[in-house]
Design a protein around this motif. Structure first.
Motif, mmCIF file in Angstrom:
data_model
loop_
_atom_site.group_PDB
_atom_site.id
_atom_site.type_symbol
_atom_site.label_atom_id
_atom_site.label_comp_id
_atom_site.label_asym_id
_atom_site.label_seq_id
_atom_site.Cartn_x
_atom_site.Cartn_y
_atom_site.Cartn_z
ATOM 1 N N MET A 26 0.858 -1.252 0.046
ATOM 2 C CA MET A 26 -0.030 0.099 0.088
ATOM 3 C C MET A 26 0.682 1.267 0.008
ATOM 4 O O MET A 26 0.465 2.218 -0.769
ATOM 5 C CB MET A 26 -0.871 0.133 1.129
ATOM 6 C CG MET A 26 -2.083 -1.204 1.198
ATOM 7 S SD MET A 26 -3.287 -0.529 2.580
ATOM 8 C CE MET A 26 -2.263 -0.992 3.837
ATOM 9 N N HIS A 27 1.987 1.238 1.017
ATOM 10 C CA HIS A 27 2.517 2.519 1.074
ATOM 11 C C HIS A 27 3.663 2.696 -0.048
ATOM 12 O O HIS A 27 3.587 3.765 -0.539
ATOM 13 C CB HIS A 27 3.466 2.547 2.214
ATOM 14 C CG HIS A 27 2.689 2.794 3.419
ATOM 15 N ND1 HIS A 27 2.373 3.785 3.916
ATOM 16 C CD2 HIS A 27 1.867 1.819 4.693
ATOM 17 C CE1 HIS A 27 1.504 3.953 5.127
ATOM 18 N NE2 HIS A 27 1.438 2.560 5.394
ATOM 19 N N GLY A 28 4.042 1.398 -0.680
ATOM 20 C CA GLY A 28 4.865 1.721 -1.893
ATOM 21 C C GLY A 28 4.122 2.106 -3.180
ATOM 22 O O GLY A 28 4.565 3.103 -3.945
ATOM 23 N N HIS A 29 2.819 1.746 -3.092
ATOM 24 C CA HIS A 29 1.977 2.404 -4.271
ATOM 25 C C HIS A 29 1.747 3.913 -4.134
ATOM 26 O O HIS A 29 1.881 4.654 -5.240
ATOM 27 C CB HIS A 29 0.666 1.576 -4.345
ATOM 28 C CG HIS A 29 -0.432 1.938 -5.387
ATOM 29 N ND1 HIS A 29 -0.389 1.802 -6.485
ATOM 30 C CD2 HIS A 29 -1.442 2.754 -5.181
ATOM 31 C CE1 HIS A 29 -1.616 2.260 -7.311
ATOM 32 N NE2 HIS A 29 -1.810 3.184 -6.401
ATOM 33 N N LEU A 30 1.433 4.300 -2.896
ATOM 34 C CA LEU A 30 0.993 5.661 -2.606
ATOM 35 C C LEU A 30 2.183 6.563 -2.734
ATOM 36 O O LEU A 30 2.179 7.901 -3.316
ATOM 37 C CB LEU A 30 0.330 5.735 -1.160
ATOM 38 C CG LEU A 30 -0.826 4.773 -0.774
ATOM 39 C CD1 LEU A 30 -1.055 5.177 0.546
ATOM 40 C CD2 LEU A 30 -1.927 5.905 -1.745
ATOM 41 N N LEU A 31 3.338 6.252 -2.443
ATOM 42 C CA LEU A 31 4.831 6.949 -2.655
ATOM 43 C C LEU A 31 4.838 7.092 -4.072
ATOM 44 O O LEU A 31 5.176 8.043 -4.344
ATOM 45 C CB LEU A 31 5.845 6.245 -2.038
ATOM 46 C CG LEU A 31 5.948 6.046 -0.390
ATOM 47 C CD1 LEU A 31 7.259 5.027 -0.011
ATOM 48 C CD2 LEU A 31 6.257 7.475 0.115
ATOM 49 N N ALA A 243 -11.894 -1.514 3.659
ATOM 50 C CA ALA A 243 -11.943 -0.040 3.937
ATOM 51 C C ALA A 243 -11.097 0.283 5.031
ATOM 52 O O ALA A 243 -10.517 1.422 5.086
ATOM 53 C CB ALA A 243 -13.597 0.294 3.771
ATOM 54 N N MET A 244 -11.243 -0.238 6.153
ATOM 55 C CA MET A 244 -10.528 0.064 7.381
ATOM 56 C C MET A 244 -9.073 -0.318 7.291
ATOM 57 O O MET A 244 -8.223 0.816 7.705
ATOM 58 C CB MET A 244 -11.005 -0.756 8.352
ATOM 59 C CG MET A 244 -10.368 -0.680 9.905
ATOM 60 S SD MET A 244 -10.916 -1.450 11.117
ATOM 61 C CE MET A 244 -9.711 -1.319 12.415
ATOM 62 N N LEU A 245 -8.710 -1.166 6.703
ATOM 63 C CA LEU A 245 -7.242 -1.449 6.229
ATOM 64 C C LEU A 245 -6.490 -0.237 5.589
ATOM 65 O O LEU A 245 -5.520 0.172 5.776
ATOM 66 C CB LEU A 245 -7.046 -2.615 5.542
ATOM 67 C CG LEU A 245 -5.487 -3.056 5.152
ATOM 68 C CD1 LEU A 245 -4.879 -3.340 6.415
ATOM 69 C CD2 LEU A 245 -5.668 -4.373 4.266
ATOM 70 N N LEU A 246 -7.314 0.046 4.429
ATOM 71 C CA LEU A 246 -6.725 0.869 3.536
ATOM 72 C C LEU A 246 -6.639 2.323 4.210
ATOM 73 O O LEU A 246 -5.596 3.078 4.020
ATOM 74 C CB LEU A 246 -7.616 1.433 2.136
ATOM 75 C CG LEU A 246 -7.595 0.192 1.198
ATOM 76 C CD1 LEU A 246 -8.562 0.267 0.492
ATOM 77 C CD2 LEU A 246 -6.364 -0.067 0.853
ATOM 78 N N HIS A 247 -7.644 2.827 4.981
ATOM 79 C CA HIS A 247 -7.626 4.011 5.592
ATOM 80 C C HIS A 247 -6.914 4.331 6.774
ATOM 81 O O HIS A 247 -6.427 5.516 7.037
ATOM 82 C CB HIS A 247 -9.325 4.704 5.902
ATOM 83 C CG HIS A 247 -10.035 4.896 4.525
ATOM 84 N ND1 HIS A 247 -9.716 6.099 3.922
ATOM 85 C CD2 HIS A 247 -10.911 4.343 3.841
ATOM 86 C CE1 HIS A 247 -10.657 6.141 2.974
ATOM 87 N NE2 HIS A 247 -11.326 5.224 2.826
ATOM 88 N N ASP A 264 -8.103 5.191 -3.038
ATOM 89 C CA ASP A 264 -9.287 5.111 -4.258
ATOM 90 C C ASP A 264 -9.479 3.807 -4.771
ATOM 91 O O ASP A 264 -8.884 2.807 -4.122
ATOM 92 C CB ASP A 264 -9.046 6.194 -5.310
ATOM 93 C CG ASP A 264 -7.628 5.675 -5.999
ATOM 94 O OD1 ASP A 264 -7.084 4.599 -5.692
ATOM 95 O OD2 ASP A 264 -7.107 6.394 -7.099
ATOM 96 N N GLY A 265 -10.262 3.570 -5.730
ATOM 97 C CA GLY A 265 -10.319 2.250 -6.269
ATOM 98 C C GLY A 265 -9.195 1.497 -6.912
ATOM 99 O O GLY A 265 -9.158 0.331 -6.690
ATOM 100 N N GLU A 266 -8.199 2.257 -7.345
ATOM 101 C CA GLU A 266 -7.015 1.697 -7.806
ATOM 102 C C GLU A 266 -6.122 0.940 -6.594
ATOM 103 O O GLU A 266 -5.870 0.073 -7.117
ATOM 104 C CB GLU A 266 -6.214 2.762 -8.421
ATOM 105 C CG GLU A 266 -4.969 2.355 -9.246
ATOM 106 C CD GLU A 266 -3.989 3.278 -9.668
ATOM 107 O OE1 GLU A 266 -2.981 2.912 -10.244
ATOM 108 O OE2 GLU A 266 -4.520 4.381 -9.539
ATOM 109 N N LEU A 267 -6.257 1.653 -5.609
ATOM 110 C CA LEU A 267 -5.516 1.045 -4.349
ATOM 111 C C LEU A 267 -5.996 0.041 -3.879
ATOM 112 O O LEU A 267 -5.680 -1.167 -3.640
ATOM 113 C CB LEU A 267 -5.103 2.341 -3.289
ATOM 114 C CG LEU A 267 -4.565 1.609 -2.048
ATOM 115 C CD1 LEU A 267 -3.050 1.138 -2.361
ATOM 116 C CD2 LEU A 267 -4.262 2.676 -0.982
#
Length: 277
Positions: A26-31, A243-247, A264-267
């Motif tokens: 998750m964090h790698g994608h967001l970075l 949803a909880m995991l992502l946020h 978002d939906g992509e993540l």
């Protein structure tokens, strides 16, 4: 592959084991999405937790998430414990700065953000929460803070009473009374492991529930638990555990990397694909 520079901001996940975690993904994608010179790495630490944390801070890390079995140990080393962690009874996010080590808990934030994303109102709502672990305490604390009336049921009533003692306003009912307690509720939240892959399903008949009931489950493997499947079959609104995991990742990411990331939906699709793989 991420190119590290002399200015790379570093954070990671402390726990044992950590191989199963989706946080690095998750964090790698967001970075990458936000174009940040940063890296988030798995940090498998079985023992000497305090030594590891102080070493990370000395090495220039911005902070870390904390998972099992170190959430209690994280409390002990914090110079500052934020209200979110005090209410939840656990630290899952550490921030290193000039003030020292600050500990917080982002589970309640993540859960409430997931509800908001689904359009579920909580102010004034009547809520039944099942379970009395760390997730339950974080969820109950966040719901109470939002103005909900919250009743807790757990297989061991003693554990539920201990959670209630730490959270003024929280009501407790017996596990055998959970079906009756559900009548008139606006929201049902399962925080137990019942329904998780490899566990027995949660036994609860939803037929007496209001047609407007929303059913939430913090379990995300499987994404649709037997409880959520039953709710969907009854045409009830549902919120899954993803949803909880992502946020819950957002506050730490913002503290370490300076950006409130887009969820978002992509993540969601990326993490869901890793769960299904």
């Amino acid at each position: 592959m991420t190119t590290l520079t002399g200015r790379t901001r570093l954070a990671g996940l402390l726990g044992w084991p950590v191989m199963h975690s989706r946080s690095p993904l998750m964090h790698g994608h967001l970075l990458k999405r936000h174009g940040i010179d940063g890296a988030y790495v798995p940090l498998p630490v079985e023992r000497d937790f305090e030594t590891a944390v102080r070493g990370l801070r000395a090495a220039g890390f911005r902070g870390a998430n904390v998972t099992k079995p170190h959430k209690e140990a994280a409390f002990a080393i914090c110079d500052i414990v934020e209200p979110s962690a005090l209410r939840a009874g656990a630290v899952n996010t550490l921030v290193f700065d000039e003030r020292g080590i600050t500990g917080s808990n982002t589970d309640g934030f993540g859960f409430m953000a997931g509800l908001a994303e689904a359009g579920v109102a909580t102010g004034g709502a009547h809520v039944l929460v099942l379970g009395a672990g760390g997730g339950a305490r974080a969820v109950c604390a966040a719901l109470l803070e939002a103005g909900a009336t919250v009743t807790l049921a757990n297989r061991s009533r003693d554990r539920a009473e201990r959670v209630a003692a730490a959270l003024p306003g929280l009501e407790v009912t017996g596990w055998e009374e959970r079906a009756r307690a559900l009548e008139g509720c606006d929201l049902l939240v399962n925080t137990t492991s019942l329904g998780m892959a490899g566990s027995e399903p949660l036994a609860l008949d939803l037929r007496a529930a209001k047609a407007s009931l929303c059913v939430a489950d913090i379990v995300y493997v499987p994404l649709e638990t037997p409880l959520l499947a039953q709710a969907r079959a009854a045409s009830l609104r549902t919120v899954d555990g993803l949803a909880m995991l992502l946020h819950q990742a957002r506050p730490g990411f913002k503290a370490w990397f300076g950006v409130d990331p887009v969820i978002d939906g992509e993540l969601r699709a990326l993490v869901l694909a890793s769960l299904n793989g």
